[in-house]
Scaffold this active site. Structure first.
Site, PDB file in Angstrom:
ATOM      1  N   VAL A 164       0.155   6.609   4.442  1.00 48.04           N
ATOM      2  CA  VAL A 164       0.782   5.919   5.756  1.00 48.04           C
ATOM      3  C   VAL A 164       1.986   5.077   5.098  1.00 48.04           C
ATOM      4  CG1 VAL A 164       0.351   4.186   7.346  1.00 48.04           C
ATOM      5  CG2 VAL A 164      -1.359   5.738   6.699  1.00 48.04           C
ATOM      6  N   ARG A 207     -14.190   2.714  12.195  1.00 43.69           N
ATOM      7  CA  ARG A 207     -13.547   1.788  11.770  1.00 43.69           C
ATOM      8  C   ARG A 207     -14.293   0.596  11.465  1.00 43.69           C
ATOM      9  NH1 ARG A 207     -10.815   4.326  15.988  1.00 43.69           N
ATOM     10  NH2 ARG A 207      -8.593   5.183  15.454  1.00 43.69           N
ATOM     11  N   THR A 253      -3.922  -1.741   8.593  1.00 48.45           N
ATOM     12  CA  THR A 253      -5.333  -1.512   7.888  1.00 48.45           C
ATOM     13  C   THR A 253      -6.397  -1.724   8.836  1.00 48.45           C
ATOM     14  OG1 THR A 253      -4.501  -2.547   5.864  1.00 48.45           O
ATOM     15  CG2 THR A 253      -7.011  -2.238   5.916  1.00 48.45           C
ATOM     16  N   GLY A 266       1.041  -1.176   0.037  1.00 47.37           N
ATOM     17  CA  GLY A 266      -0.233  -0.099   0.295  1.00 47.37           C
ATOM     18  C   GLY A 266       0.949   1.318  -0.034  1.00 47.37           C
ATOM     19  N   ALA A 267       0.949   1.937  -1.059  1.00 45.62           N
ATOM     20  CA  ALA A 267       1.767   3.055  -1.258  1.00 45.62           C
ATOM     21  C   ALA A 267       0.989   4.424  -1.069  1.00 45.62           C
ATOM     22  CB  ALA A 267       2.471   3.267  -2.550  1.00 45.62           C
ATOM     23  N   ARG A 269     -10.229   5.683   5.617  1.00 46.48           N
ATOM     24  CA  ARG A 269     -11.607   6.000   6.312  1.00 46.48           C
ATOM     25  C   ARG A 269     -11.946   7.370   6.180  1.00 46.48           C
ATOM     26  NH1 ARG A 269     -11.004   6.735  12.952  1.00 46.48           N
ATOM     27  NH2 ARG A 269     -13.443   6.941  13.574  1.00 46.48           N
ATOM     28  N   HIS A 274      -8.452  -1.137  19.104  1.00 43.70           N
ATOM     29  CA  HIS A 274      -7.855   0.306  18.405  1.00 43.70           C
ATOM     30  C   HIS A 274      -9.133   0.795  18.043  1.00 43.70           C
ATOM     31  CE1 HIS A 274      -5.647   3.131  16.239  1.00 43.70           C
ATOM     32  NE2 HIS A 274      -5.957   2.639  15.342  1.00 43.70           N
TER      33      HIS A 274
END
Length: 309
Positions: free
Chosen positions: A13, A88, A119, A9-10, A82, A175
């Site tokens: 984050v 979430r 993720t 995933g670029a 998100r 979380h």
């Protein structure tokens, strides 16, 4: 040959985590994304900064998961972001399939790797990743606790007018909105937080910590937090790659600890070269234990609703 760390995933984050790891010289980076050109461009940009940073690491961008083969650590940030108004948990169904596919493939071609899952919903996606990998649960963990503790530390430092470096904090549980910041295990240069702030102010800081991600989403309007999540990833990768054995709060698989079994939830762990090397059991008060149990139960409920347990 340097350690290889792959980031799946670029987006904000993933790319920021790649930046921090690459600039530190800690490892060679492979940046993967399904978007043509995105990981290649960001990796090339990093490489062009290497002479200025005085490092000899390599960064490689790709749209082919095969290029991640032989990774020591795989960081998974891939998934839908998100958006304002989303919890979430709203992300669960959309991201479950992504995580299953990505982790299933990367675990096959990097059978010795350790997974760090970013993720959201992070606790659930960590469980999904563990199932997809077939690995020992010690080699799969979620990032959320490091981020939540950092946010708590930040708000305490701002409140007291001290350096955040002098604040140590502990946050447990899922979380999400039911995370459990623990003032009794939170200190400023060794001084317990309850000796420095009244209960009412501490409770306000806890509320802000629980709402930390949503506060940033509301301000950005078209995105979510990425500097602090990426820095949290870097802290974990460094502890694993250098076998530092840092005590960090992570989403770890519990097998009876804290009265919880069979799923991942945030607890303090020793994080080293083998992954989660030990789960530290704190002596919680009845009130703290009740909060943690409630938070863990919410994670379990989501898993059961998705028939993942």
């Amino acid at each position: 040959m340097k350690t290889k760390v792959s980031i799946i995933g670029a987006g904000h984050v993933g790319a920021t985590a790649a930046h921090l790891i690459f600039q530190s010289g800690l490892a060679d980076i492979v940046l993967y994304d399904i978007m043509q050109g995105t990981p290649q461009g960001k990796a090339l940009d990093l490489m062009e900064a290497a002479p200025l940073w005085g490092i000899s690491s390599s960064a490689f961008g790709t749209n082919d998961l095969a290029d991640t083969a032989g990774s020591a650590v795989v960081v998974v940030t891939a998934g839908l972001p998100r958006k304002p108004g989303m919890s979430r948990d709203d992300l669960l169904l959309a991201n479950k399939e992504i995580i299953t596919n990505v982790v299933g493939e990367t675990s096959r071609i990097s059978p010795e790797c350790i997974f760090i899952i970013v993720t959201n919903p992070m606790d659930i996606m960590t469980h999904v990743a563990w199932k997809a990998s077939g690995f020992s649960p010690q080699k799969v963990m979620g990032m959320g606790g490091v981020l939540d503790a950092s946010r708590f530390r930040t708000f305490i430092a701002m409140e007291l007018g001290v350096s955040p470096q002098d604040v140590e904090a502990m946050v447990m549980g899922g979380h999400g909105d039911l995370m459990v910041p623990l003032p009794r295990f939170t200190t400023v240069k060794g001084v317990p937080l309850p000796e420095l702030l009244p209960h009412e102010r501490i409770e306000e800081l806890i509320r802000r910590t629980r709402n930390g991600g949503a506060e940033i989403v509301a301000l950005l309007k078209t995105g979510s937090a990425y500097y602090a999540p990426a820095a949290s990833v870097f802290e974990m990768v460094r502890s694993i790659v250098l076998d530092q054995k840092r005590v960090l709060p992570c989403a770890a698989y519990l097998n009876g600890e804290y009265g919880v079994s069979g799923f991942f939830v945030g607890v303090p762990v020793i994080l080293g070269g083998k992954g989660v090397e030990k789960i530290i059991e704190l002596r919680l008060t009845d009130g703290e234990k009740a909060e943690f149990t409630k938070s863990a139960a919410s994670v379990k409920e989501l898993l059961e609703n998705q028939r993942l347990t």
